[in-house]
Design a protein around this motif. Structure first.
Motif, PDB file in Angstrom:
ATOM      1  N   ALA A 174      33.758  40.703  40.783  1.00  0.00           N
ATOM      2  CA  ALA A 174      34.793  41.358  41.595  1.00  0.00           C
ATOM      3  C   ALA A 174      36.026  40.472  41.715  1.00  0.00           C
ATOM      4  O   ALA A 174      37.159  40.964  41.691  1.00  0.00           O
ATOM      5  CB  ALA A 174      34.254  41.695  42.987  1.00  0.00           C
ATOM      6  N   GLU A 175      35.842  39.159  41.857  1.00  0.00           N
ATOM      7  CA  GLU A 175      36.987  38.254  41.966  1.00  0.00           C
ATOM      8  C   GLU A 175      37.747  38.168  40.648  1.00  0.00           C
ATOM      9  O   GLU A 175      38.956  37.956  40.641  1.00  0.00           O
ATOM     10  CB  GLU A 175      36.533  36.864  42.414  1.00  0.00           C
ATOM     11  CG  GLU A 175      36.139  36.804  43.872  1.00  0.00           C
ATOM     12  CD  GLU A 175      35.684  35.414  44.291  1.00  0.00           C
ATOM     13  OE1 GLU A 175      35.640  34.516  43.437  1.00  0.00           O
ATOM     14  OE2 GLU A 175      35.373  35.250  45.470  1.00  0.00           O
ATOM     15  N   ASN A 176      37.070  38.327  39.513  1.00  0.00           N
ATOM     16  CA  ASN A 176      37.739  38.289  38.215  1.00  0.00           C
ATOM     17  C   ASN A 176      38.585  39.533  37.980  1.00  0.00           C
ATOM     18  O   ASN A 176      39.513  39.508  37.184  1.00  0.00           O
ATOM     19  CB  ASN A 176      36.719  38.140  37.086  1.00  0.00           C
ATOM     20  CG  ASN A 176      36.096  36.756  37.093  1.00  0.00           C
ATOM     21  OD1 ASN A 176      36.695  35.804  37.584  1.00  0.00           O
ATOM     22  ND2 ASN A 176      34.892  36.666  36.561  1.00  0.00           N
ATOM     23  N   ASP A 177      38.254  40.651  38.643  1.00  0.00           N
ATOM     24  CA  ASP A 177      38.988  41.901  38.475  1.00  0.00           C
ATOM     25  C   ASP A 177      40.245  41.964  39.330  1.00  0.00           C
ATOM     26  O   ASP A 177      41.059  42.849  39.154  1.00  0.00           O
ATOM     27  CB  ASP A 177      38.096  43.092  38.824  1.00  0.00           C
ATOM     28  CG  ASP A 177      36.974  43.260  37.811  1.00  0.00           C
ATOM     29  OD1 ASP A 177      37.094  42.708  36.694  1.00  0.00           O
ATOM     30  OD2 ASP A 177      35.992  43.935  38.146  1.00  0.00           O
ATOM     31  N   LEU A 178      40.428  41.053  40.277  1.00  0.00           N
ATOM     32  CA  LEU A 178      41.591  41.077  41.154  1.00  0.00           C
ATOM     33  C   LEU A 178      42.776  40.393  40.487  1.00  0.00           C
ATOM     34  O   LEU A 178      42.678  39.276  40.012  1.00  0.00           O
ATOM     35  CB  LEU A 178      41.271  40.398  42.484  1.00  0.00           C
ATOM     36  CG  LEU A 178      40.150  41.053  43.284  1.00  0.00           C
ATOM     37  CD1 LEU A 178      39.872  40.264  44.547  1.00  0.00           C
ATOM     38  CD2 LEU A 178      40.493  42.483  43.618  1.00  0.00           C
ATOM     39  N   LEU A 179      43.886  41.101  40.440  1.00  0.00           N
ATOM     40  CA  LEU A 179      45.089  40.593  39.793  1.00  0.00           C
ATOM     41  C   LEU A 179      46.250  40.625  40.769  1.00  0.00           C
ATOM     42  O   LEU A 179      46.186  41.273  41.803  1.00  0.00           O
ATOM     43  CB  LEU A 179      45.424  41.444  38.569  1.00  0.00           C
ATOM     44  CG  LEU A 179      44.312  41.568  37.530  1.00  0.00           C
ATOM     45  CD1 LEU A 179      44.677  42.604  36.500  1.00  0.00           C
ATOM     46  CD2 LEU A 179      44.060  40.228  36.869  1.00  0.00           C
ATOM     47  N   LYS A 180      47.339  39.952  40.391  1.00  0.00           N
ATOM     48  CA  LYS A 180      48.523  39.902  41.226  1.00  0.00           C
ATOM     49  C   LYS A 180      49.754  40.037  40.346  1.00  0.00           C
ATOM     50  O   LYS A 180      49.802  39.470  39.267  1.00  0.00           O
ATOM     51  CB  LYS A 180      48.567  38.570  41.979  1.00  0.00           C
ATOM     52  CG  LYS A 180      49.774  38.396  42.873  1.00  0.00           C
ATOM     53  CD  LYS A 180      49.709  37.066  43.603  1.00  0.00           C
ATOM     54  CE  LYS A 180      50.900  36.898  44.509  1.00  0.00           C
ATOM     55  NZ  LYS A 180      50.849  35.632  45.243  1.00  0.00           N
ATOM     56  N   ILE A 181      50.750  40.806  40.828  1.00  0.00           N
ATOM     57  CA  ILE A 181      52.012  40.939  40.119  1.00  0.00           C
ATOM     58  C   ILE A 181      53.141  40.765  41.125  1.00  0.00           C
ATOM     59  O   ILE A 181      53.044  41.200  42.269  1.00  0.00           O
ATOM     60  CB  ILE A 181      52.132  42.303  39.394  1.00  0.00           C
ATOM     61  CG1 ILE A 181      53.443  42.379  38.606  1.00  0.00           C
ATOM     62  CG2 ILE A 181      52.045  43.447  40.374  1.00  0.00           C
ATOM     63  CD1 ILE A 181      53.560  43.627  37.742  1.00  0.00           C
ATOM     64  N   ARG A 182      54.190  40.105  40.670  1.00  0.00           N
ATOM     65  CA  ARG A 182      55.372  39.911  41.514  1.00  0.00           C
ATOM     66  C   ARG A 182      56.599  40.117  40.635  1.00  0.00           C
ATOM     67  O   ARG A 182      56.755  39.447  39.621  1.00  0.00           O
ATOM     68  CB  ARG A 182      55.382  38.519  42.123  1.00  0.00           C
ATOM     69  CG  ARG A 182      56.527  38.297  43.086  1.00  0.00           C
ATOM     70  CD  ARG A 182      56.460  36.934  43.723  1.00  0.00           C
ATOM     71  NE  ARG A 182      55.219  36.825  44.462  1.00  0.00           N
ATOM     72  CZ  ARG A 182      54.654  35.672  44.803  1.00  0.00           C
ATOM     73  NH1 ARG A 182      55.219  34.539  44.475  1.00  0.00           N
ATOM     74  NH2 ARG A 182      53.532  35.647  45.482  1.00  0.00           N
TER      75      ARG A 182
END
Length: 181
Positions: free
Chosen positions: A4-12
């Motif tokens: 689950a932690e590997n599937d979390l992404l961030k965009i800015r």
């Protein structure tokens, strides 16, 4: 690390005109929100997406309704938030009273503030390029017509739209968006 932690992404994203976007979550959520943001500000979605992995715990973000022309979409397309103030996204040839009505209606819908403090309204008007002097004198005709109500005094003064004033602002907002497209 679990899956689950590997599937979390961030965009800015930070665009040259000052617009900013940030999202965290699964890839599908980020792509949907990014496309919604770019459509909202009138840009086409780029083909390559700069996505960076996030390793911190992710806070749950709620997304606005994505129906084509909801009331929220109308106000988000017309106004942007800058801290506690609202600003028109595009310059328009409007009377200062009309801009004030749009800002009050936007505060009611976007900021969930039925009454907008006079100081914040004055800052919003200045950010929109309107510096016509005293706010109470500027809004006197709208108050007399019964479209805006002013409550309180001095630094504690707030302004809010009546139902008639909100309906007028809504029609004006729809006309502005129609003319800008």
């Amino acid at each position: 690390m679990n899956n689950a932690e590997n599937d979390l992404l961030k965009i800015r994203l930070r665009l040259p005109n000052g617009e900013e976007f940030e999202a965290q979550g699964p890839r599908e959520f980020i792509e949907r929100e990014r496309n919604y943001f770019l459509a909202l500000i009138g840009h086409a979605a780029p083909s390559a997406t700069p996505i960076v992995s996030a390793r911190a715990p992710i806070q749950t973000l709620t997304s606005p309704a994505h129906s084509s022309h909801t009331e929220m979409y109308l106000w988000e397309k017309l106004l942007k938030e800058d801290g506690n103030i609202l600003i028109l996204r595009h310059k328009a040839k409007l009377l200062p009273q009309e801009v004030a009505a749009l800002l009050l209606a936007g505060a009611r819908v976007l900021l969930k503030k039925p009454a907008y403090p006079a100081l914040e309204l004055a800052r919003s008007l200045i950010a929109c390029g309107i510096n016509e002097g005293r706010l109470d004198r500027l809004l006197a005709s709208e108050i007399q017509a019964g479209r805006i109500v002013g409550e309180g005094n001095k630094r504690g003064r707030t302004y809010k739209l009546t139902n008639e004033g909100f309906a007028r602002a809504f029609v004006l907002a729809e006309k502005l968006l129609k003319d800008s497209n």
